[in-house]
Design a protein around this motif. Structure first.
Motif, short mmCIF file in Angstrom:
data_model
loop_
_atom_site.label_atom_id
_atom_site.label_comp_id
_atom_site.label_asym_id
_atom_site.label_seq_id
_atom_site.Cartn_x
_atom_site.Cartn_y
_atom_site.Cartn_z
N TYR A 482 24.21 -110.00 -41.65
CA TYR A 482 24.13 -110.37 -43.55
C TYR A 482 25.56 -110.52 -43.57
CZ TYR A 482 24.09 -109.83 -48.05
OH TYR A 482 24.67 -109.27 -49.82
N VAL A 483 26.47 -109.56 -42.96
CA VAL A 483 28.05 -109.50 -43.49
C VAL A 483 27.87 -110.47 -43.40
CG1 VAL A 483 30.42 -108.85 -43.01
CG2 VAL A 483 28.86 -106.96 -43.66
N THR A 484 28.54 -111.07 -41.80
CA THR A 484 29.42 -112.45 -41.38
C THR A 484 28.07 -113.40 -41.53
OG1 THR A 484 27.12 -112.37 -39.23
CG2 THR A 484 29.42 -110.98 -39.06
N SER A 485 26.96 -113.23 -42.31
CA SER A 485 26.12 -114.98 -42.45
C SER A 485 26.68 -114.87 -43.88
CB SER A 485 24.75 -114.39 -42.59
OG SER A 485 24.34 -114.43 -41.36
N ASN A 486 27.36 -114.18 -44.49
CA ASN A 486 28.42 -114.23 -46.41
C ASN A 486 29.87 -114.26 -45.91
OD1 ASN A 486 25.81 -114.62 -48.12
ND2 ASN A 486 24.96 -112.44 -47.31
N TRP A 487 29.72 -114.42 -44.94
CA TRP A 487 31.13 -114.09 -44.40
C TRP A 487 32.27 -115.19 -45.31
CZ3 TRP A 487 33.46 -110.49 -41.80
CH2 TRP A 487 34.63 -110.27 -41.49
N PHE A 520 27.20 -103.30 -34.60
CA PHE A 520 27.84 -103.67 -36.06
C PHE A 520 29.69 -104.27 -35.77
CE2 PHE A 520 30.76 -103.00 -40.02
CZ PHE A 520 29.46 -103.34 -40.54
N GLN A 521 30.66 -103.51 -34.87
CA GLN A 521 31.87 -103.54 -34.62
C GLN A 521 32.35 -104.77 -33.64
OE1 GLN A 521 34.06 -100.44 -32.08
NE2 GLN A 521 35.44 -100.81 -32.96
N LYS A 522 31.00 -105.24 -32.76
CA LYS A 522 31.33 -106.51 -32.11
C LYS A 522 31.60 -107.44 -33.05
CE LYS A 522 28.50 -107.04 -28.77
NZ LYS A 522 27.47 -106.99 -27.99
N ARG A 523 30.10 -107.85 -33.94
CA ARG A 523 30.59 -108.96 -34.11
C ARG A 523 30.99 -109.05 -35.48
NH1 ARG A 523 26.10 -107.82 -31.79
NH2 ARG A 523 25.42 -109.86 -30.55
N THR A 524 31.42 -107.83 -36.03
CA THR A 524 32.12 -108.17 -37.28
C THR A 524 33.99 -108.54 -36.76
OG1 THR A 524 32.30 -106.42 -37.55
CG2 THR A 524 31.22 -106.94 -39.04
N ASP A 525 34.32 -107.76 -36.16
CA ASP A 525 35.59 -108.07 -35.06
C ASP A 525 35.29 -109.51 -34.97
OD1 ASP A 525 36.66 -104.71 -35.38
OD2 ASP A 525 36.43 -104.88 -33.25
N ALA A 526 34.61 -109.87 -33.99
CA ALA A 526 34.37 -111.20 -33.56
C ALA A 526 34.80 -112.24 -34.90
CB ALA A 526 32.97 -111.91 -33.30
N ALA A 527 34.40 -111.72 -36.08
CA ALA A 527 34.11 -112.96 -36.97
C ALA A 527 35.80 -112.53 -37.79
CB ALA A 527 33.51 -112.13 -38.17
N GLY A 528 36.41 -110.88 -38.22
CA GLY A 528 37.30 -110.34 -39.04
C GLY A 528 38.58 -110.47 -37.83
N GLY A 529 38.61 -110.67 -37.08
CA GLY A 529 39.48 -109.72 -35.88
C GLY A 529 40.01 -107.68 -36.24
N ALA A 530 40.30 -108.05 -34.73
CA ALA A 530 39.67 -106.74 -34.36
C ALA A 530 40.48 -105.64 -35.13
CB ALA A 530 40.82 -106.16 -33.07
#
Length: 690
Positions: A482-487, A520-530
């Protein structure tokens, strides 16, 4: 992934890992039959419900231990329909094929497998209420009433007298009578709604608030309530409207009469809170306690002891009921700071998921979350199930079984229950995701409505076969998705939520929830950085405790610091752009449109012959229609109303063919069957063969 695994067999016979025999009726067929009737005056009208029958070790109360990891009981369940005085229900045998109408047991499926011996025997009837919801769906469910929605023996349940019986091992009939009703707790409060969400009496600093939710009542077609337990700070004066306080919304399971952080049962914490002073330690002096209001919610619901505090197609608009009805009422009742920076979400486990979900879906309302060991944040790992890619929720491709509950002893992992064992245990307490247990509530919260009106389950409860089309409907509740789809869209969650998501879990979490956090950490880090989300994974820590395993006052001081930093006069004020109305998600209209009754109906279609007219000997092709995931299909051609072929198995999405040998009218019939669904035959239109 695991250094060492030891499998712990249960006292009931070592079913920690299910075997092939667990998926069939097993045990010697000794002909044990249980006849249960109901005494006069206990049922005012016929009722649907679930009978749960327990055989416990002789001299023990069957309710003493019903836990999946430790219960010594043999537990059996059976649905009843229009059960009434004068009618006897018989429980015998048991199997996998008719769990919605027959007997299903744990750890042995069949009553015939109860070994000879003397047992304490008792039966319970969970009564269901049939309701028509505003979207047109009709369900029979239990509405808990101040008891925290237990899986058996909730308030209003019918019970038989606990008695000792000797199972002989031969042909035998035991006769039980429902002759008692489990009494509702004698609540002493003055809240509205009677026992709905319970009813407690205020104390000096702990206040109880309950409202009738218009939104929930409209959805369920009956009065529905939500409540809150509000802990006020020392020195609070209702008349002092100038002094206002930030609020911690502490999410979690049914709290009964407790406030957040186990106030006042944790007497050491309560004494310090009441005095407004953090006690001195060996390294620190006594100091003033943070001044804030602590709120925890009462929202026991059909399907579980809480609603998960979001809008869902199966439970209804609980998110709106809490956030748009109850919280504004609390703001009017108490001297709160009515701004996102001063509204904090926190919780652990179920409450961990609820706290992060509420910030992700409602960044316009809440400032930050401190979420501990949350339920699965990413369904690439639903606990330890690779939900998007695995074929089976219970068994991996290599033949090993998927664990569900564990502990660690001497550095080694000890599996206490597998997903198969736990799901089979749940099934004794209720079908169609109505057991009031963990896996079933996830089905109800994350899933849409099935065509049968109940949650569209992601896998077969008995075999574990995953229905990936059903899993697709879970994605709005896959929080990393949901977060990455609405980034970068109108919600702009990449910027909106940056710095506002704090997550803690131990690497030895008892329910494997660390795996979902890592995804969750892996996918949000991939979108927004570590470090886009502040994730803490502490080595060798199990499930439980405060955020980052902090002592309570250390934790509350941390939260207080965040509030002060992000206040309008703080060094990092929360900008209005990240709390705009456009950031809001999980909107009820979208949820029910996507997952309610009309969507379930729209997913269906009858079989269809692709030609309007055909010639004798020409091949005719037809689709088998559209059905819910998991429905097993059999097809049959008819000619002039009579069978033209034997029934044959066919897969969903298939195209079938037939060559008519004479003139007349051709039609395709497709029959679908699935656990908890009515078997249904759908017919194509008739085609003229010339």
């Amino acid at each position: 992934m695991l250094k060492a695994i030891v499998l712990l067999g249960l006292a009931t016979g070592g079913f920690g890992i299910p075997t092939t025999t667990h998926l069939t009726e097993r045990g010697n067929h000794n002909g044990l039959n249980i006849d249960i009737s109901v005494a006069r005056g206990l049922l005012k009208s016929p009722t649907d419900g679930r009978i749960v029958l327990m055989f416990a070790p002789n001299g023990t109360d069957p309710l003493d231990d019903t836990d999946v990891t430790s219960s010594p009981n043999y537990i059996f369940g059976k649905n009843v329909f229009d059960f009434k005085t004068g009618r006897t229900v018989s429980l015998s045998g048991g199997g996998n094929q008719s769990t919605e109408t027959g007997v299903y047991g744990w750890p042995n499926i069949s009553i015939n497998a109860v070994p000879p011996g003397t047992y304490s025997v008792q039966a319970f009837l969970t009564k269901y209420e049939k309701v028509k919801r505003s979207d047109g769906s009709v369900v029979s469910v239990r509405f808990p009433c101040g008891d925290g929605a237990p899986n058996v023996n909730g308030f209003g349940s019918l019970t038989t007298k606990m008695a000792d019986y000797t199972v002989s091992g031969g042909q035998q009939t035991l006769k039980l009578v429902f002759n008692n009703v489990t009494a509702t707790e004698p609540f002493k409060g003055r809240e509205i709604g009677g026992c709905n969400q319970a009813n407690y009496k205020d104390t000096e600093l702990l206040k109880y608030v309950k409202i009738r939710s218009k939104k929930l009542s409209a959805f369920w077609g009956r009065d529905m309530y939500v409540g809150a337990n509000v802990v006020l700070p020392a020195g609070y004066k209702a008349s002092d409207k100038k002094t206002r306080y930030p609020v911690i919304y502490s999410q979690g399971h049914w709290p009964a009469d407790s406030g957040a952080f186990d106030y006042p049962s944790d007497t050491e914490f309560a004494d310090a809170w009441n005095k407004g002073t953090i006690p001195a330690t060996n390294t620190t002096e006594a100091r003033p306690a943070p001044k804030m209001i602590l709120v925890t919610f009462r929202h026991e619901a059909p399907f579980y002891d809480d609603s998960y505090a979001v809008n869902t197609a199966n439970l209804g608009p609980y998110g709106d009921a809490i956030n748009d009805e109850l919280i504004p009422h609390l703001d009017k009742t108490f001297n709160t700071i009515r701004a996102p920076y001063a509204r904090i979400q926190e919780g652990g486990s179920t409450g961990g998921w609820e706290s992060i979900a509420n910030v992700i879906y409602r960044p316009d309302l809440f400032g930050v979350c401190f979420s501990s060991y949350p339920d699965s944040l990413d369904f690439h790992r639903h606990q330890d199930i690779e939900l998007y890619t695995a074929a089976n929720a219970y068994q991996r491709a290599d033949g090993s079984f998927v664990p569900s509950i564990r502990t660690h002893r001497n550095g080694k992992e000890v599996v206490l229950a597998t997903t198969a064992l736990e799901n089979h245990w749940e099934l004794t307490f209720g079908t169609a995701s109505r057991s009031f247990n963990q896996w079933d509530i996830w089905n109800a919260v994350f899933g849409v409505q099935g065509y049968n009106n109940y949650p569209l389950e992601p896998w077969d409860k008995v075999t574990g076969e995953i229905y990936h089309e059903a899993v697709e409907y879970w994605k709005p509740f896959d929080l990393s998705n949901y977060v990455t789809s609405n980034w970068n869209n109108a919600r702009n969650l990449g910027k909106t939520l940056a710095g506002r998501i704090n997550i803690y879990v131990g690497s030895w979490d008892n329910y494997y929830l660390n795996e979902g956090v890592q995804e969750f950490q892996k996918r949000t880090d991939a979108a927004g950085g570590a470090g886009w989300a502040n994730v803490t994974i502490l080595p060798e820590k199990p499930h439980g405790g405060n955020y980052q395993d902090r002592e309570i006052w250390d934790y509350l001081t941390l939260v207080d610091g965040w509030i002060k930093d992000h206040a309008p006069d703080g060094p990092s004020p929360l900008p209005s752009s990240v709390t705009a109305p456009s950031t809001r998600g999980n909107e009820w209209k979208e949820v029910i449109k996507r997952g309610g009754r009309q969507a379930a109906v729209a997913r269906q279609a009858p079989p269809a012959i692709k030609s309007k007219a055909v010639r004798v000997g020409a091949e005719v092709k037809a689709s088998v229609g559209r059905w819910d995931p998991g429905v097993v299909l059999k097809a049959q051609w008819t000619f002039n109303g009579k069978p033209a072929s034997q029934q044959f198995n066919v897969k969903q999405g298939a195209t079938v063919a037939y060559k008519p040998k004479a003139k007349g009218k051709l039609q395709l019939l497709v029959t679908g069957s699935k656990r908890n669904y009515a078997t249904e035959t759908r017919k194509s239109s008739k085609v003229v063969v010339q």
